[in-house]
Write an enzyme that holds these catalytic residues in place. Structure first.
Site, PDB file in Angstrom:
ATOM      1  N   HIS A 160      58.391 100.112  93.350  1.00  0.00           N
ATOM      2  CA  HIS A 160      58.515  99.840  94.789  1.00  0.00           C
ATOM      3  C   HIS A 160      57.143  99.670  95.461  1.00  0.00           C
ATOM      4  O   HIS A 160      57.056  99.281  96.603  1.00  0.00           O
ATOM      5  CB  HIS A 160      59.380 100.914  95.493  1.00  0.00           C
ATOM      6  CG  HIS A 160      58.691 102.215  95.751  1.00  0.00           C
ATOM      7  ND1 HIS A 160      59.077 103.081  96.748  1.00  0.00           N
ATOM      8  CD2 HIS A 160      57.636 102.811  95.142  1.00  0.00           C
ATOM      9  CE1 HIS A 160      58.299 104.138  96.739  1.00  0.00           C
ATOM     10  NE2 HIS A 160      57.432 104.014  95.774  1.00  0.00           N
ATOM     11  N   ASP A 184      48.053 105.984  83.460  1.00  0.00           N
ATOM     12  CA  ASP A 184      47.755 105.841  84.893  1.00  0.00           C
ATOM     13  C   ASP A 184      46.314 105.388  85.030  1.00  0.00           C
ATOM     14  O   ASP A 184      45.579 105.250  84.033  1.00  0.00           O
ATOM     15  CB  ASP A 184      48.016 107.157  85.660  1.00  0.00           C
ATOM     16  CG  ASP A 184      48.373 106.893  87.133  1.00  0.00           C
ATOM     17  OD1 ASP A 184      47.574 106.237  87.822  1.00  0.00           O
ATOM     18  OD2 ASP A 184      49.447 107.317  87.579  1.00  0.00           O
TER      19      ASP A 184
HETATM   20  C1  LIG Z   1      53.479 106.275  93.929  1.00  0.00           C
HETATM   21  S1  LIG Z   1      52.601 106.853  92.608  1.00  0.00           S
HETATM   22  C2  LIG Z   1      53.857 107.520  91.550  1.00  0.00           C
HETATM   23  C3  LIG Z   1      53.346 108.593  90.637  1.00  0.00           C
HETATM   24  C4  LIG Z   1      54.410 109.200  89.723  1.00  0.00           C
HETATM   25  N1  LIG Z   1      55.097 108.225  88.938  1.00  0.00           N
HETATM   26  C5  LIG Z   1      55.393 109.988  90.556  1.00  0.00           C
HETATM   27  O1  LIG Z   1      56.454 109.514  90.831  1.00  0.00           O
HETATM   28  O2  LIG Z   1      55.042 111.098  90.955  1.00  0.00           O
HETATM   29  C6  LIG Z   1      52.146 105.377  91.794  1.00  0.00           C
HETATM   30  C7  LIG Z   1      51.183 105.589  90.637  1.00  0.00           C
HETATM   31  O3  LIG Z   1      50.831 104.319  90.093  1.00  0.00           O
HETATM   32  C8  LIG Z   1      49.483 104.390  89.663  1.00  0.00           C
HETATM   33  N2  LIG Z   1      48.935 103.041  89.483  1.00  0.00           N
HETATM   34  C9  LIG Z   1      48.535 102.175  90.438  1.00  0.00           C
HETATM   35  N3  LIG Z   1      48.091 101.030  89.889  1.00  0.00           N
HETATM   36  C10 LIG Z   1      48.213 101.179  88.550  1.00  0.00           C
HETATM   37  C11 LIG Z   1      47.906 100.340  87.427  1.00  0.00           C
HETATM   38  N4  LIG Z   1      47.379  99.101  87.608  1.00  0.00           N
HETATM   39  N5  LIG Z   1      48.133 100.805  86.182  1.00  0.00           N
HETATM   40  C12 LIG Z   1      48.663 102.038  85.999  1.00  0.00           C
HETATM   41  N6  LIG Z   1      48.977 102.874  87.006  1.00  0.00           N
HETATM   42  C13 LIG Z   1      48.746 102.452  88.272  1.00  0.00           C
HETATM   43  C14 LIG Z   1      48.832 105.185  90.774  1.00  0.00           C
HETATM   44  O4  LIG Z   1      47.598 105.728  90.392  1.00  0.00           O
HETATM   45  C15 LIG Z   1      49.890 106.253  91.035  1.00  0.00           C
HETATM   46  O5  LIG Z   1      49.682 107.405  90.282  1.00  0.00           O
HETATM   47  C1  LIG Z   2      57.925 108.256  96.743  1.00  0.00           C
HETATM   48  O1  LIG Z   2      57.140 107.165  96.475  1.00  0.00           O
HETATM   49  C2  LIG Z   2      56.155 106.910  97.386  1.00  0.00           C
HETATM   50  C3  LIG Z   2      56.140 107.398  98.653  1.00  0.00           C
HETATM   51  C4  LIG Z   2      55.121 107.073  99.519  1.00  0.00           C
HETATM   52  C5  LIG Z   2      55.163 107.521 100.902  1.00  0.00           C
HETATM   53  O2  LIG Z   2      54.200 107.100 101.697  1.00  0.00           O
HETATM   54  C6  LIG Z   2      54.186 107.384 103.019  1.00  0.00           C
HETATM   55  C7  LIG Z   2      53.125 106.937 103.785  1.00  0.00           C
HETATM   56  C8  LIG Z   2      53.059 107.213 105.114  1.00  0.00           C
HETATM   57  O3  LIG Z   2      52.024 106.760 105.810  1.00  0.00           O
HETATM   58  C9  LIG Z   2      54.020 107.943 105.724  1.00  0.00           C
HETATM   59  C10 LIG Z   2      55.093 108.384 104.988  1.00  0.00           C
HETATM   60  O4  LIG Z   2      56.028 109.074 105.601  1.00  0.00           O
HETATM   61  C11 LIG Z   2      55.185 108.118 103.627  1.00  0.00           C
HETATM   62  C12 LIG Z   2      56.232 108.601 102.799  1.00  0.00           C
HETATM   63  O5  LIG Z   2      57.149 109.287 103.255  1.00  0.00           O
HETATM   64  C13 LIG Z   2      56.175 108.303 101.433  1.00  0.00           C
HETATM   65  O6  LIG Z   2      57.123 108.809 100.652  1.00  0.00           O
HETATM   66  C14 LIG Z   2      54.097 106.270  99.078  1.00  0.00           C
HETATM   67  C15 LIG Z   2      54.134 105.783  97.785  1.00  0.00           C
HETATM   68  O7  LIG Z   2      53.211 105.001  97.198  1.00  0.00           O
HETATM   69  C16 LIG Z   2      52.054 104.742  97.878  1.00  0.00           C
HETATM   70  C17 LIG Z   2      55.174 106.078  96.945  1.00  0.00           C
HETATM   71  O8  LIG Z   2      55.281 105.505  95.723  1.00  0.00           O
END
Ligand SMILES: C[S@@+](CC[C@H](N)C(=O)[O-])C[C@H]1O[C@@H](n2cnc3c(N)ncnc32)[C@H](O)[C@@H]1O
Ligand SMILES: COc1cc(-c2oc3cc(O)cc(O)c3c(=O)c2O)cc(OC)c1O
Length: 571
Positions: free
Chosen positions: A472, A434
């Protein structure tokens, strides 16, 4: 917020003026938006069609594969018509006082509005002419809808000579009543700044000082449409009220009580002043209605019947003492950093920033997280709490992980999923990759290593590469780049056979439709990806296109995790 954005852009009016179903490209061109914003408009409209604000039709006037948008109850949002509820929707998308609900319970201000804005509402309006106008227009637009039925209220007004409209604002209702019943003498009584510049007429005077069911039935379609609009315009309130209950620890307190809990027991256990009892009662009433709590009747020590609160399956998932606990997820989604970009959606469509998040906060989301340790923690905890849910089923994924020796969880956050997979398959060697700020203080263990890096640059080699809620977040172009890096990582692996495992939403899966509103949640997620990042939710066809472009030959989708599916792709 999405409805507010559609009004800001004038979408209902443009479709109305078109006088026949309007295609996406006609809509984008009529709105004078750059073609690059077409995809975002398509996704906003997909959500608004699902919510019933617009409808689509295939028509012979249009090209074969095109659908045309037309108006539904959104007719009530037309600026050129009366009634027009647009000002009401635009006014009530101000969320700040709702975000202060929890702090208000714990503080001394008279209302959450005062906690948020530093002054009571009427005083604030007096000092803030812009918002005073916005509010007055909103109330006037709400009144317009009643104007249509006033003439039918003969039995209410015919035998009167005079009428005072208390809090009558800027005249709409009084004038409508006068038009229908000109014999009346009307007085509008309201606060001085509201009626300050209103000119008196012969039978209408302004004073500034510090059965209807039959009619309702006649107008039922219109009032239903109004209720539909208001429900959506206020829907953010549900999130804020739930977040407030979590902030106060209501689910935990009811859980610790071990039996149904009365209002007075709840207020006393929360250590709130009795003056806040009524507000807690009303907040709980809404949360009972939304299914987060339930009430039970029981006899107290004096054999008197009492209502008491109990947890439901949903609030059991919000307990701080249990796993999974989704409270951090709710608190993060109600955080101003997450909410404010939604208010910038319309400005972003009209502007040049990459995302509404950047329009609101001046930096893209991951950069903002890097610069804001508080929000970085809030977001990482939210994602970790969401991952806890999947831990419960990790052990059932034998066919996915059993034959592997090593796994890299890319964008794996604080490693919750990696740990759950290791607990079920202890023979694996896991790496969480990450961004450096996310894994900075994470301690390695024997078979779990944290690596700070950039997946666009390099992905450590392994038998399986996992992405949960990562793809996504990214555009199609970026996903293909990441997937190509995965092919290299799998190829570098000595065994030379491996796969990529993606946990994400798949849109339009018939078996999921309408089950517990899954489609609505999926479509909201899709628009959240416009608001926060450059990503999107994808149909199976859209996923397949990415896999083929990145050089993968086969894939398998298993719907395992509620709204999310498990997708395995093979070289
Ligand atoms: C939406 S979160 C999902 C975290 C985890 N997989 C989960 O489902 O709980 C997306 C993750 O992608 C990481 N991320 C963003 N850009 C990245 C990059 N260029 N390389 C590796 N990780 C990255 C963010 O820091 C974050 O932790
Ligand atoms: C589960 O994966 C992700 C979820 C979200 C995310 O972000 C928002 C942001 C917001 O302004 C209102 C919301 O209700 C939500 C969500 O419900 C939600 O799940 C964001 C992520 O990445 C930035 C995720 O990967």
């Amino acid at each position: 917020m999405v409805l507010g954005c559609a009004i800001q852009l004038g979408i209902p009016d443009v479709i109305h003026s078109h006088k026949q179903p309007m295609t996406l490209s006609q809509l984008v061109s009529e709105l004078k938006l750059p073609p690059a914003k077409s995809d975002a408009i398509h996704r906003l409209m997909r959500l608004l069609v699902y919510s019933g604000f617009f409808a689509t039709t295939n028509t012979i006037l249009l090209d074969e594969n095109q659908q045309g948008y037309y108006l539904t109850p959104s007719k009530l949002l037309l600026k050129s018509e009366i009634p027009n509820l647009s000002p009401y929707v635009r006014a009530i998308v101000s969320v700040n006082p709702w975000q202060s609900l929890g702090d208000w319970f714990l503080g001394n201000e008279t209302t959450p509005f005062e906690t948020a804005h530093g002054a009571p509402m009427w005083e604030f309006f007096h000092q803030n002419l812009r918002f005073n106008n916005v509010f007055n227009e909103a109330m006037a637009s709400d009144s317009q809808i009643m104007c249509l039925v006033v003439k039918d209220c003969k039995e209410v007004f015919l035998d009167m000579d005079s009428l005072v409209d208390v809090g009558g604002g800027t005249e709409i209702i009084a004038n409508t009543i006068l038009a229908a019943f000109p014999h009346l003498k009307c007085t509008v009584l309201d606060l001085p700044h509201v009626v300050a510049n209103m000119p008196d007429t012969q039978n209408l005077k302004y004073v500034g000082e510090k059965d209807i069911s039959e009619i309702l039935q006649m107008a039922s379609e219109m009032f239903q449409a109004q209720a539909h609009i208001y429900k959506h315009a206020l829907s953010y309130a549900n999130c804020m009220v739930l977040s407030c209950a979590i902030q106060l620890g209501i689910p935990d307190v009811i859980h610790s009580h071990k039996q149904p809990m009365t209002l007075s027991q709840l207020v006393s256990q929360l250590k709130l002043p009795p003056a806040k009892s009524d507000a807690i009662y009303r907040v709980m009433r809404l949360l009972v209605y939304s299914g987060f709590f339930a009430t039970r009747e029981f006899l107290d020590e004096n054999s008197e019947s009492q209502q008491a609160y109990v947890l439901t399956p949903s609030s059991k998932l919000l307990l701080k003492s249990e796993i999974p606990n989704l409270s951090p997820f709710v608190r993060a989604m109600a955080d101003p950093v997450m909410v404010n970009p939604w208010q910038s959606l319309g400005d972003w469509i009209l502007g040049n920033e990459t995302t509404p998040f950047e329009t609101a906060h001046g930096a893209p989301m991951w950069q903002f997280c890097d610069q804001n340790p508080r929000f970085n923690n809030v977001f990482n905890e939210a994602m970790a709490s969401d991952s806890q849910m999947m831990c419960l089923v990790a052990k059932d994924c034998k066919q996915v992980f059993q034959d592997m020796n090593s796994l890299v969880d890319v964008g794996g956050g604080t490693g919750v999923i990696a740990k759950a997979i290791l607990a079920a398959f202890p023979h694996l060697k896991c790496t969480v990759l990450d961004l450096p700020q996310v894994v900075a203080n994470m301690p390695d263990t024997d078979n779990l290593k944290y690596v700070g890096g950039d997946m666009f640059h390099s992905i450590p080699s392994a038998d399986a590469i996992l992405f949960k809620h990562v793809m996504h977040n990214w555009s199609d172009e970026d996903c293909v780049k990441i997937l190509k890096k995965c092919r290299e990582a799998i190829k570098d692996n000595k065994k030379n056979e491996g796969k990529v495992v993606i946990i994400d939403i798949v849109l339009d899966r018939d078996e999921d439709e309408d089950e517990a509103n899954m489609t609505e949640v999926k479509l909201i997620y899709d628009v959240a990806m416009i608001v926060l990042l450059t990503g999107r939710e994808r149909t199976e066809k859209e996923w397949k296109k990415l896999f083929l472009e990145a050089g993968f030959m086969t894939y398998k989708i298993t719907p395992l995790f509620g709204i999310r599916s498990l997708i395995e792709i093979f070289p």
